[in-house]
Design an enzyme around this catalytic site. Structure first.
Site, short mmCIF file in Angstrom:
data_model
loop_
_atom_site.label_atom_id
_atom_site.label_comp_id
_atom_site.label_asym_id
_atom_site.label_seq_id
_atom_site.Cartn_x
_atom_site.Cartn_y
_atom_site.Cartn_z
N TYR A 1 -3.95 -4.60 -3.81
CA TYR A 1 -2.84 -5.14 -4.60
C TYR A 1 -3.38 -5.89 -5.82
O TYR A 1 -4.36 -6.62 -5.72
CB TYR A 1 -2.01 -6.12 -3.74
N GLU B 1 2.34 -5.31 -12.27
CA GLU B 1 1.98 -5.25 -10.85
C GLU B 1 1.60 -3.82 -10.46
O GLU B 1 2.29 -2.88 -10.84
CB GLU B 1 3.19 -5.71 -10.00
#
Lengths: 383, 294
Positions: free
Chosen positions: A107, A195
């Site tokens: 992530y 993101e």
């Protein structure tokens, strides 16, 4: 302004981030052609600006180009509904991309750390799930790297952060490069969020942005006419989209009492008072500083377009905004709109006396305080 | 002397010749503020309400001794105007302008903080007022009256609401600091609380917060460990749903952070009084002040 996945990936690719091959289309035949280019092995992803699109049935993997085309045909025009977006959204485009073999999922994101007043990179080796979930279950698995606004980040700092995050040795170099690309993308495109979740580590040893989410700072759109041209407001509630076009700060909340006030803090507080009085607010609406009669009329009109609205609360503390002009706007709206719902108005501050005088002869109910106004409108709405 | 500004403050208005700038300049002069200069590039040599307009901040400072800049310049140029004020040696800049890009405010705030010579208040704020002495902002002057209560708030109109209640209850104010609704403001609750704690004229403080960020919580930490004066707080947005931005760019609950409840809890734990309603603030303040007097 949120960008679609395909737009986000195009943007990140310009900053050196590796993304899977893929093309966007709304045509099933096109989808077949694109999928055939990957030997039929592909993923078809609905391009809608909402969370939970996988669970809503908007993402599927295929082994054949024909199946990808059939699925595309099903998806286009279909309304997807998720927990995050119960009203749902209609699919207009799909992204047909090559399948990425995933050995591990990481992530990455860049956003503003408000407490530190600088950008922060969040890195985790626990990818593929919501970062909120990671934060809850494995708070130690998120490493934060702050970006100095003058200096940026030094390579060693990024390397340290990647190592602290537990990213395995062979992936570290590519991870450092991806993070530097992400920071650059954030800064140069005036994003307010970048993101990548998941960052895919493939069995062949390649680091790829399997998904991407970029949101551009609305306040910086004047520097980016190119994004503004691609703005897709289909994600917004139709009334919210109309408010944006009119330059009005309006948020739909789903209750039955329309709320209009001046200043974000005062309006938010009015919503709290409606709730405390036992009602549910239909919306947030800030008329803005120094609103004139015409503007107030437009705002009343907008709020009453919501069919759920059974009553209207108007709460103005005049500073630069003049009470008499607000009253003129309310009365003008009444004249033209044949308002059927009860209206309670509380006007205080600049020219409040004159406003109350003007409203006295009308059907509008007056109130001395914000709390009294909220109680009155809740009572009147109950009938 | 209250905090930040008083009757000796000499204000230069950046963007004075614009619509907002000229309207509020007039209002400030009527309040008694010493507005000594305006700055609008290209309009040097003009005069507005008897106040000279200069092309540059440096010129304004040299010619008039201005020591505080009030900025109405449009968002794309606002950060630049504050930097110009800093470079001209002005120790205080108040940024009224709304809609500053996030990165502009991050760079601006960090540069000002590391240089340490200019304090920024705002952006997207109502400004500052020291009751009866100097108004440097867009608030309606008549609702304020001099007295012992300091005030710090993220919201303009909610400040007016509470000030009006205080004034009618006979509780006057020292200085009201509008810190603004942006996510990266120059002055935060903590800064204002520190200044009020150090100010002998301020006997108690009202703090008005809202959802979003953790600045209220940071203020609560200071109240707990560094503050001797009573604080009465109010937090708006208790019923705002997560993920929806409530007008102010900073008023959003996201990722579980910035809820009204977390702020209320932190303030209560720090020993502050927290009002449920704006109309309760004046009563709580009256009690707090009489306790101080004893």
């Amino acid at each position: 302004m949120k960008l679609h996945e395909y737009q986000s990936k195009e943007l990140l690719e310009r900053f050196g981030v590796v993304v899977p091959r893929g093309e966007v289309t709304s045509d099933p035949d096109e989808a077949r052609r694109i999928a055939a280019g990957f030997g039929g092995k592909c993923v078809v992803k609905a391009q809608v600006l909402m969370g939970g699109r996988g669970k809503a049935g908007g993402v599927k993997l295929f082994e054949s180009a024909d199946d990808a085309a059939t699925f595309t045909k099903e998806l286009i025009g279909k309304r997807l509904v998720s927990i995050q977006n119960p009203a749902g959204m209609v699919v207009e485009k799909v992204l047909v991309g090559e399948l990425v073999d995933i050995a591990e999922e990481y992530y990455l994101s860049v956003l503003l750390d408000r407490a530190e007043q600088r950008l922060v990179v969040m890195i985790s080796k626990e990818g593929g799930m919501d970062i909120e979930e990671v934060a809850e279950k494995h708070p130690d698995a998120i490493v934060r790297l702050h970006v100095d606004p003058a200096w940026g980040v030094a390579d060693f700092e990024v390397r340290d952060a990647v190592i602290r995050a537990g990213i395995p040795g062979p992936a570290q170099r590519q991870m450092v490069a991806m993070i530097k690309g992400l920071i650059k993308a954030y800064e140069e495109s005036d994003a307010d969020l970048v993101e990548i979740n998941p960052v895919a580590w493939t069995p062949e040893g390649k680091l790829i942005a399997a998904d991407a989410k970029v949101s551009i700072d609305d306040n910086a759109l004047f520097r980016h006419a190119d994004y503004e041209a691609t703005k897709d407001d289909s994600a917004d509630d139709p009334l919210e989209a109309e408010a944006t076009r009119l330059g009005i700060a309006y948020v739909r909340l789903g209750g039955e009492i329309g709320v209009i006030g001046n200043g974000a803090g005062l309006v938010m507080c009015s919503l709290d008072e409606v709730s405390a009085a036992g009602g549910k607010a239909a919306n947030f609406l800030d008329v803005g500083g120094g609103a004139g009669a015409e503007r107030v009329k437009t705002c009343v009109e907008l709020v009453l377009k919501d069919p759920n609205v059974k009553g209207l609360l108007i709460n103005i503390f005049g500073g630069i905004t003049r009470g008499d002009l607000v009253a003129e706007g309310i009365l003008g709206a009444f004249e033209q709109l044949d308002v059927q719902v009860p209206v309670v108005a509380r006007v205080e501050g600049t020219a409040a006396d004159k406003a109350l005088e003007m409203l006295a002869g009308s059907k509008i109910v007056g109130a001395q305080t914000m709390q009294e106004a909220a109680q009155k409108i809740v009572e009147l709405t109950r009938g | 002397m209250a905090i930040l500004i008083d009757k000796s403050t000499k204000v230069v208005v950046a963007g004075m010749t614009g619509k907002e700038g000229s309207f509020h300049t007039q209002q400030m002069i009527e309040y008694g503020t010493q507005v000594v200069a305006g700055v609008t590039p290209g309009k040097g040599g003009q005069e507005l309400f008897g106040v000279p307009v200069f092309d540059t901040m440096h010129e304004a400072v040299e010619r008039t001794g201005a020591n505080a800049s009030l900025v109405f310049v449009p968002a794309p140029f606002a950060a630049d105007s504050v930097l110009e004020a800093e470079d001209a040696g002005i120790p205080l800049a108040v940024l009224i302008t709304e809609g500053l890009p996030i990165q502009d405010s991050v760079r601006l705030v960090n540069r000002l903080n590391s240089n340490g010579s200019t304090r920024l208040v705002g952006g997207n704020c109502a400004g500052l007022i020291t009751a009866g002495q100097c108004k440097m902002g867009i608030m309606p002057g008549y609702i304020f009256t001099p007295g012992p209560v300091g005030m710090v708030s993220r919201s303009g109109t909610l400040t007016y609401e509470v000030v009006w209640e205080l004034t009618r209850a006979g509780l006057g104010q020292t200085t009201c600091v509008g810190i603004g609704g942006d996510p990266c403001p120059g002055t935060r609750f903590l800064d204002a609380l520190e200044m009020f704690e150090a100010d002998p004229e301020t006997k108690a403080v009202v703090m008005i917060g809202e959802i979003g960020g953790t600045d209220e919580e940071a203020g609560a930490e200071f109240i707990k460990h560094g503050m001797t004066k009573p604080v009465v707080a109010f937090i708006s947005g208790r019923t705002a749903p997560p993920g929806k931005r409530m007008g102010h760019a900073g008023a959003i609950v996201s990722g579980g952070l910035g809820t009204a409840q977390s702020k209320v809890d932190a303030l209560l734990a720090a020993g502050a009084q927290v009002a449920d309603k704006t109309s309760d603030v004046a009563g709580l303040m009256k009690d707090a002040l009489s306790a101080v007097a004893v």
